[in-house]
Enzyme design. Structure first.
Site, PDB file in Angstrom:
ATOM      1  N   ASP A 187      44.555  41.723  35.709  1.00  0.00           N
ATOM      2  CA  ASP A 187      43.882  40.959  35.397  1.00  0.00           C
ATOM      3  C   ASP A 187      42.810  39.534  36.762  1.00  0.00           C
ATOM      4  O   ASP A 187      42.430  39.889  37.826  1.00  0.00           O
ATOM      5  CB  ASP A 187      44.286  40.057  34.283  1.00  0.00           C
ATOM      6  CG  ASP A 187      43.012  39.410  33.186  1.00  0.00           C
ATOM      7  OD1 ASP A 187      42.002  39.808  32.828  1.00  0.00           O
ATOM      8  OD2 ASP A 187      43.853  37.872  33.217  1.00  0.00           O
ATOM      9  N   ASP A 188      43.929  38.250  36.528  1.00  0.00           N
ATOM     10  CA  ASP A 188      43.781  37.054  37.590  1.00  0.00           C
ATOM     11  C   ASP A 188      44.443  37.085  38.057  1.00  0.00           C
ATOM     12  O   ASP A 188      45.832  37.484  37.810  1.00  0.00           O
ATOM     13  CB  ASP A 188      42.978  35.882  36.569  1.00  0.00           C
ATOM     14  CG  ASP A 188      42.014  35.898  35.037  1.00  0.00           C
ATOM     15  OD1 ASP A 188      41.200  36.684  35.872  1.00  0.00           O
ATOM     16  OD2 ASP A 188      42.609  35.970  34.749  1.00  0.00           O
TER      17      ASP A 188
ATOM     18  N   ASP B 174      46.335  32.160  36.243  1.00  0.00           N
ATOM     19  CA  ASP B 174      45.088  32.041  34.977  1.00  0.00           C
ATOM     20  C   ASP B 174      45.884  30.366  34.590  1.00  0.00           C
ATOM     21  O   ASP B 174      47.405  30.762  34.170  1.00  0.00           O
ATOM     22  CB  ASP B 174      45.382  33.094  34.697  1.00  0.00           C
ATOM     23  CG  ASP B 174      44.670  32.994  33.269  1.00  0.00           C
ATOM     24  OD1 ASP B 174      44.338  31.942  32.922  1.00  0.00           O
ATOM     25  OD2 ASP B 174      44.763  33.810  32.173  1.00  0.00           O
TER      26      ASP B 174
ATOM     27  N   LYS C 165      41.327  31.080  38.276  1.00  0.00           N
ATOM     28  CA  LYS C 165      41.633  30.797  37.147  1.00  0.00           C
ATOM     29  C   LYS C 165      41.600  28.954  36.199  1.00  0.00           C
ATOM     30  O   LYS C 165      43.248  29.353  36.009  1.00  0.00           O
ATOM     31  CB  LYS C 165      41.454  31.491  36.463  1.00  0.00           C
ATOM     32  CG  LYS C 165      40.539  31.500  34.802  1.00  0.00           C
ATOM     33  CD  LYS C 165      40.286  32.732  34.320  1.00  0.00           C
ATOM     34  CE  LYS C 165      41.118  33.401  33.277  1.00  0.00           C
ATOM     35  NZ  LYS C 165      40.988  34.590  32.790  1.00  0.00           N
TER      36      LYS C 165
END
Length: 333
Positions: A191-192, A195, A227
């Site tokens: 994913d990131d 985050d 993010k």
């Protein structure tokens, strides 16, 4: 010095870690030192007999179920120290740091069925730790976890089955104030990289890197480097709402991530980026629009203007900085 070679998305990286710092378990420990060697008793059973001030030293590879770290207990690596959480089932965490005042240092943590390290305590130190091959975010701080320090922590090769949760570092879901990350790397996570969704406290990043996130081992997620926002719609009984947080990123790098390098993600506070570099990210290098309509709110929001100072954007012409002000010597925008 320890070196780990990461292979991901066709790019090889060698990360070199110096394992000396002012943040050491030896300084913090005032009690006993319990040595756990490879092949001996499970670590999860050892912690039942320790108390604040004690230090557990790991030598070799020690297998374990979930370890709930008691308040003020330190876990440090001796020789080739690895905590292998392959005995956990899917959804079970590795190191559960629910209390305050512990130091986790010079360890490799891997194969947990959920987070490699989960933190909701305060004033803990994580230094010289490699976290990889876990089924959720390598490191997560949530539920009020505040004033925790992460130095030279490398989180990589973490992937959940759907790819949407396994960040390198998830400082999110009601994390508290004062969390600091220095010289950390998030690489090749599904994913990131980092985050900060629904965080409740500003985070400070110094010299951190997000490299090649968004895909690992065929599993794909969002793929942002840093993010830094997210509307809070996870507080029971409270309507969805923005939390304006003033995150600060200094000398950070976002490179080769599948989506945006530095991403507002509906953060309404003033995010400051000083001497940061974004290079060849798949979306925008910098994505800081002036306004947006978050799906959790359903109405338009005007965001706080980000500060981008002495920063670099390379190999990407898709920046969205209508909600940012540029200062100093910025190049590539």
């Amino acid at each position: 010095m320890k070196k780990v070679k990461l292979l991901g998305l066709g790019v090889a990286m060698v990360l070199t870690l110096a394992t000396t710092s002012g943040h050491t378990a030896a300084q913090a420990a005032t009690g006993r030192t319990i040595v756990v060697n490879e092949g001996e008793t499970l670590l999860s059973s050892i912690v039942e007999s320790v108390q604040a001030g004690d230090t557990i030293q790991i030598n070799g590879t020690v297998k374990s179920g979930t370890v709930n770290v008691p308040k003020g207990v330190n876990i440090v690596g001796g020789t080739n120290a690895v905590i292998d959480f392959s005995l956990t089932k899917f959804g079970q965490k590795g190191l559960n740091v629910l209390h305050d005042g512990s130091t986790i240092q010079n360890l490799e943590i891997c194969n947990a069925g959920d987070n490699g390290i989960f933190v909701q305590g305060n004033n803990n130190v994580f230094y010289g730790v490699y976290v990889h091959d876990n089924k959720d975010a390598g490191v997560q701080v949530s539920n009020g976890g505040a004033n925790n320090y992460f130095g030279y922590v490398y989180s990589y090769y973490n992937a959940d089955p759907k790819g949407e949760n396994a960040d390198g570092f998830a400082i999110k879901l009601h994390s508290g104030e004062g969390n600091v990350l220095e010289d950390c790397v998030a690489a090749c996570n599904s994913d990131d990289g980092y985050d900060l969704y629904a965080a409740h406290g500003a985070v400070t990043f110094n010299r951190c890197k997000a490299i090649n996130n968004g895909e690992w081992n065929g599993i794909r997620g969002d793929g942002n480097g840093f993010k830094v926002g997210g509307i809070d719609n996870k507080t029971p009984g409270v309507a969805a709402h923005p939390d304006p947080l003033n995150h600060i990123l200094t000398d950070c790098e976002a490179s080769g991530n599948t989506r945006n390098g530095f991403d507002r993600n509906n953060q309404t506070g003033v995010v400051t980026m000083l001497r940061c570099t974004a290079n060849a990210n798949g979306g925008a290098n910098y994505s800081f629009p002036q306004s947006g309509t978050p799906s959790a709110l359903g109405y338009k929001v005007t965001f706080g203007r980000a500060i981008i100072e002495d920063c670099v954007s390379a190999n990407n012409a898709n920046n969205n900085i209508s909600g940012a002000d540029l200062y100093g010597d910025c190049t590539g925008f």
